[in-house]
Design an enzyme around this catalytic site. Structure first.
Site, PDB file in Angstrom:
ATOM      1  N   CYS A 104      66.781  80.883  29.831  1.00  0.00           N
ATOM      2  CA  CYS A 104      67.622  81.979  30.319  1.00  0.00           C
ATOM      3  C   CYS A 104      68.243  82.687  29.126  1.00  0.00           C
ATOM      4  CB  CYS A 104      68.718  81.409  31.224  1.00  0.00           C
ATOM      5  SG  CYS A 104      69.825  82.641  31.931  1.00  0.00           S
ATOM      6  N   HIS A 146      64.519  82.794  39.820  1.00  0.00           N
ATOM      7  CA  HIS A 146      65.518  82.678  38.750  1.00  0.00           C
ATOM      8  C   HIS A 146      66.493  83.860  38.797  1.00  0.00           C
ATOM      9  CE1 HIS A 146      66.689  81.626  34.489  1.00  0.00           C
ATOM     10  NE2 HIS A 146      67.060  82.893  34.528  1.00  0.00           N
ATOM     11  N   GLU A 147      65.953  85.070  38.877  1.00  0.00           N
ATOM     12  CA  GLU A 147      66.815  86.259  38.895  1.00  0.00           C
ATOM     13  C   GLU A 147      67.623  86.334  40.187  1.00  0.00           C
ATOM     14  OE1 GLU A 147      67.356  87.654  36.140  1.00  0.00           O
ATOM     15  OE2 GLU A 147      65.644  86.703  35.167  1.00  0.00           O
ATOM     16  N   HIS A 150      70.664  84.304  39.871  1.00  0.00           N
ATOM     17  CA  HIS A 150      71.723  84.993  39.117  1.00  0.00           C
ATOM     18  C   HIS A 150      72.610  85.837  40.033  1.00  0.00           C
ATOM     19  CE1 HIS A 150      71.300  84.057  34.916  1.00  0.00           C
ATOM     20  NE2 HIS A 150      69.992  84.323  34.929  1.00  0.00           N
TER      21      HIS A 150
END
Length: 185
Positions: A104, A146-147, A150
């Protein structure tokens, strides 16, 4: 394609928020204004992602607590996927769960084996408010998940457990970019 329409060419590189910054740990707000400020943010996100040599970046990684992410990521067949999603919703994950290396930009230089589905579907909007549906497999599915984490206020290290979690957190605590000793422990 004219030069100004290439992602990242009009944006400015901005500082990336790092592990320990509260903006990374809170769910992001829905975007309600699809105007010029959002277009500038997306441009800045692409420019910053490219400068940092990443494959994805969420707005909260620039200190902007908004539900937006950009990506320029290959899948396992090396097909390039390039775009952005505003107000993303992870509508589907399926397939095999694979543990693979994940890093990251908010934890520079670190990575840990993280479990992700090998297929993911995200729906949302473009910066101009047009509906968009993005499907990914393999590495690109990992990027989408993953995004999405976030914008929900999560980091990949939140998904890592046991020995792997302790190891990456020890590395983060000792990292030269960690300005607050002990914050990552």
């Amino acid at each position: 394609m004219r030069h100004g329409s290439i992602p990242g060419t009009r944006g400015r590189v901005r500082p990336i928020t790092l592990l320990g910054d509260g903006v990374l740990h809170a769910p992001c707000a829905e975007v309600t204004d699809f105007g010029p400020a959002l277009a500038r943010l997306v441009d800045d996100m692409f420019a910053t992602m490219y400068a940092a040599r990443g494959v994805g970046l969420a707005a909260n990684q620039l200190g902007e607590p908004l539900r937006v992410f950009v990506y320029d990521c290959p899948d396992d067949e090396d097909v390039r996927h390039l775009g952005h999603v505003v107000n993303p919703r992870l509508v589907e994950t399926d397939g095999v769960v694979l543990r693979g290396p994940e890093g990251c930009l908010s934890l520079p230089g670190l990575e840990a084996g993280t479990e992700r589905y090998d297929r993911a579907v995200v729906e949302g909007f473009t910066a101009t408010g047009e509906p968009v549906r993005v499907e990914g497999t393999g590495w690109f599915a990992r990027c989408l998940q993953h995004e999405y984490d976030h914008v929900e206020g999560g980091l990949y290290v939140d998904r890592v457990t046991g020995r792997r979690h302790r190891r990456v957190m020890r590395q983060a605590a000792k990292a030269p970019w960690n300005r607050t000793p002990g914050a990552a422990s």
